[in-house]
Design a protein around this motif. Structure first.
Motif, PDB file in Angstrom:
ATOM      1  N   PHE A  37      -2.965  -4.535  -7.770  1.00 10.88           N
ATOM      2  CA  PHE A  37      -1.916  -3.713  -6.917  1.00 10.88           C
ATOM      3  C   PHE A  37      -2.277  -2.374  -6.853  1.00 10.88           C
ATOM      4  CE2 PHE A  37       1.783  -6.745  -8.284  1.00 10.88           C
ATOM      5  CZ  PHE A  37       1.195  -7.560  -7.146  1.00 10.88           C
ATOM      6  N   SER A  38      -2.991  -1.894  -7.984  1.00 12.37           N
ATOM      7  CA  SER A  38      -3.278  -0.593  -8.024  1.00 12.37           C
ATOM      8  C   SER A  38      -4.325   0.009  -6.944  1.00 12.37           C
ATOM      9  CB  SER A  38      -3.455  -0.178  -9.418  1.00 12.37           C
ATOM     10  OG  SER A  38      -4.844  -0.298  -9.728  1.00 12.37           O
ATOM     11  N   LEU A  39      -5.166  -0.834  -6.407  1.00  6.02           N
ATOM     12  CA  LEU A  39      -6.291  -0.689  -5.797  1.00  6.02           C
ATOM     13  C   LEU A  39      -6.247  -1.024  -4.272  1.00  6.02           C
ATOM     14  CD1 LEU A  39      -8.916  -2.453  -8.197  1.00  6.02           C
ATOM     15  CD2 LEU A  39      -8.619  -0.111  -7.764  1.00  6.02           C
ATOM     16  N   ILE A  40      -5.006  -1.761  -4.023  1.00  8.68           N
ATOM     17  CA  ILE A  40      -4.644  -1.694  -2.635  1.00  8.68           C
ATOM     18  C   ILE A  40      -3.404  -0.986  -2.131  1.00  8.68           C
ATOM     19  CG2 ILE A  40      -5.278  -4.198  -2.680  1.00  8.68           C
ATOM     20  CD1 ILE A  40      -2.406  -5.266  -2.796  1.00  8.68           C
ATOM     21  N   TYR A  41      -3.157  -0.985  -0.739  1.00  8.99           N
ATOM     22  CA  TYR A  41      -1.860  -0.102  -0.411  1.00  8.99           C
ATOM     23  C   TYR A  41      -0.865  -1.172  -0.261  1.00  8.99           C
ATOM     24  CZ  TYR A  41      -4.874   3.598   1.487  1.00  8.99           C
ATOM     25  OH  TYR A  41      -5.954   4.720   1.394  1.00  8.99           O
ATOM     26  N   ALA A  53      -7.340   0.131  -0.963  1.00 14.75           N
ATOM     27  CA  ALA A  53      -7.083   1.471  -1.295  1.00 14.75           C
ATOM     28  C   ALA A  53      -8.055   2.304  -2.000  1.00 14.75           C
ATOM     29  CB  ALA A  53      -5.777   1.871  -1.712  1.00 14.75           C
ATOM     30  N   GLY A  54      -9.050   1.415  -2.700  1.00 16.35           N
ATOM     31  CA  GLY A  54     -10.193   2.451  -3.586  1.00 16.35           C
ATOM     32  C   GLY A  54      -9.187   3.021  -4.549  1.00 16.35           C
ATOM     33  N   LEU A  55      -9.554   4.243  -4.840  1.00 18.11           N
ATOM     34  CA  LEU A  55      -8.872   4.852  -5.938  1.00 18.11           C
ATOM     35  C   LEU A  55      -7.848   5.832  -5.493  1.00 18.11           C
ATOM     36  CD1 LEU A  55     -12.053   5.646  -8.555  1.00 18.11           C
ATOM     37  CD2 LEU A  55     -10.131   3.970  -8.624  1.00 18.11           C
TER      38      LEU A  55
END
Lengths: 292, 277
Positions: A37-41, A53-55
């Protein structure tokens, strides 16, 4: 013999596996999902924004001015509570160590706050103790001719520290009392005979004897206090501003108030890193005392 | 405990009095809460606080009528008791294996278990929430029981481990020599010796589950809500209805506090994690 040892090992593994596997799942599944989840919008209010979303979630979370405050507040809340509870706990334990009339009842009165649920603790202090007009503390302040303090507005983090310390002081205190009971009385008498003053007794007899229980208290408190949530949620809601926002509450704000799962997940990973840094420090510092 | 020499010295009296004073100061907020719960709303916010008044039970009946206290209390009982039993069932074998057949990795496994407990629950909130939502487990007692068990498990294993470690190995070896199987050894030798440890671990787990607020606030509402959520629901809209707030708080904490009073000796003994011999 060696086949028996191997048999033992297999049994051991079998016996340990339910606990180890369930904890592994409990850790890895949320962790994996959080990393993803932390890597996507992923914003529940904005379903059209999606994709890789990258970083950027991490950047967004760090660049939030509340980030630094939250780290600082988390450590301050943890540190002050540990210092207050261990310090006062030791003092009270020494006070109650020797028998006196009603000692059993005093023990029961002392332990009571430990059994109180955090939501009740928070509401009790917020309204009945700390309300600047009707609260009991305001009455005490007025009685002594002082201006009542608006605790939750003017000293929000300190107020939370008071509530949390009130809950954990009994715990520390009772552990120390139990530990003091097993002290070698003769050694103490001998030290007193030899003219050791209280400070010397404290430094050379009490502290070494209590070292392991102090470690236990610190360890347990760190485990529970690193992610204090209910007390903040029910009293200050992290405010005013971010003055009483800790890490747990900041992530909660992102996830459930801003509906931004991506950013909240990035925050959660920072929280995990923070927890691990604290854990490493802790094990370095007091790990020795816990073994034996 | 200590021999009875001239007891009533000034230091002794002073020390006893200050011990009492400290205990009363620490207990005072709870006393205040209890007293307020028997007041009318107007008496509750009177300044200065009233200590003599005609007590009323109105608040308690109103809490039960308006928000069905017994429903939430039942949820609390079910979730905390079942998660305690489940936790003991999973933690005991693990702690047994670690204490009696330690390998060079045992310490690491134990530390790893504890480190899972240090990670903030909020870090797992979103994934767990989504998992519960997708499996239809949101707002069910089942999900709370599983989560309480998992989050208490590291502490339980650690507590039982430190307890088992103090049991002399020779006793178990003797039983083994006599041809006892692992199960027999466990039931007839270990269990009787470790009732105290099991009791304290269970007590702690019960208290922690009863008071757990984070997961119950975020995963449950009307159906599986525990007393912690019931109390929280009285906080925002009715912030200033102190008497009712006090009544619901007293109802929420009384069972566990009274239970705690009776079991505190046992509980604290276990919480020292073998630090006290």
């Amino acid at each position: 013999m060696s086949s028996q040892a191997r048999g033992n090992r297999t049994t051991s593994r079998l016996l340990m596996s339910p606990a180890v596997i369930s904890l592994l799942l409990w850790m890895l599944v949320p962790l994996g999902m959080t990393i993803y989840f932390s890597l996507i919008y992923y914003n529940l209010m904005n379903p059209f924004l999606e994709g890789w979303a990258g970083l950027s979630n991490y950047e967004f979370f760090i660049s939030n001015p509340a980030f630094g405050d939250a780290v600082w507040n988390t450590l301050l809340l943890l540190g002050s509570t540990v210092v207050i509870t261990v310090g006062l706990g030791l003092a009270i334990a020494l006070l109650i160590n020797d028998p006196f009339p009603g000692r059993g009842l005093v023990r029961i009165l002392l332990i009571s706050p430990f059994f109180v649920m955090p939501t009740v603790n928070a509401l009790l202090w917020k309204h009945m103790m700390m309300n600047p007009i009707y609260g009991f503390l305001a009455q005490v302040w007025t009685f002594f001719g002082a201006e009542p303090v608006d605790w939750l507005t003017d000293l929000p983090l300190f107020s939370v520290i008071i509530m949390v310390s009130w809950q954990w002081l009994p715990f520390a205190c009772l552990i120390f009392i139990t530990s003091l009971q097993s002290m070698d009385r003769e050694q103490l008498e001998a030290a007193r005979m030899d003219g050791a003053n209280f400070l010397q007794q404290f430094r050379y007899l009490y502290v070494p004897h209590l070292a392991r229980s102090i470690s236990v208290v610190i360890m347990i408190e760190v485990i529970f206090l690193l992610s204090i949530f209910a007390e903040i949620y029910t009293t200050t809601a992290g405010g005013p501003g971010t003055e009483s926002t800790n890490f747990a509450f900041l992530i909660f704000t992102e996830a459930l108030l801003n509906f931004d799962v991506g950013v909240a997940s990035a925050g959660a990973l920072f929280a995990i890193i923070l927890a691990n840094i604290v854990a490493i420090f802790l094990i370095r510092m007091i790990g020795k005392n816990l073994e034996n | 405990m200590s021999n009875k020499k001239s007891v009533w010295t000034p230091t002794y009296i002073l020390r006893s009095l200050s011990a009492w004073l400290v205990a009363l100061v620490i207990f005072f907020p709870l006393l205040f809460l209890l007293v307020t719960s028997f007041k009318t709303e107007l008496q509750a916010i009177a300044v200065p606080s009233m200590w003599l008044f005609e007590p009323t039970l109105e608040n308690f009946t109103e809490v039960q009528e308006r928000s069905d206290y017994l429903h939430y209390a039942w949820n609390s009982v079910v979730t905390s008791v079942l998660s305690t039993l489940l936790g003991l069932a999973v933690a005991t074998p693990a702690a047994y294996a670690m204490a009696f057949n330690p390998t060079k990795h045992t310490k690491d496994v134990l530390m790893w278990m504890l480190s899972t407990k240090m990670m903030p629950a909020v870090g797992a909130l979103v994934p767990i929430y989504i998992l519960c939502q997708n499996t239809g487990l949101l707002d069910t007692k089942f999900s709370l029981i599983i989560i309480f068990t998992l989050s208490n498990l590291p502490i339980m294993v650690w507590m039982l481990y430190s307890y088992f470690k103090d049991i002399p190995h020779e006793i178990l070896e003797a039983a083994r020599m006599d041809g006892a199987t692992v199960a027999q050894e466990f039931r007839h030798v270990l269990l009787p010796l470790s009732m105290g440890g099991l009791a304290s671990t269970g007590l702690l787990c019960l208290v922690l589950s009863w008071n757990e607020a984070f997961w119950s606030l975020n995963l449950t509402s009307a159906n599986a809500g525990t007393l912690a959520t019931l109390v929280a629901s009285y906080s925002s809209p009715e912030g200033l209805f102190w008497a009712k707030l006090s009544a619901v708080s007293v109802l929420a904490i009384a069972p566990i506090v009274v239970f705690g009073w009776f079991s505190q000796k046992q509980l604290v003994q276990g919480l020292t994690f073998g630090a006290v011999k």
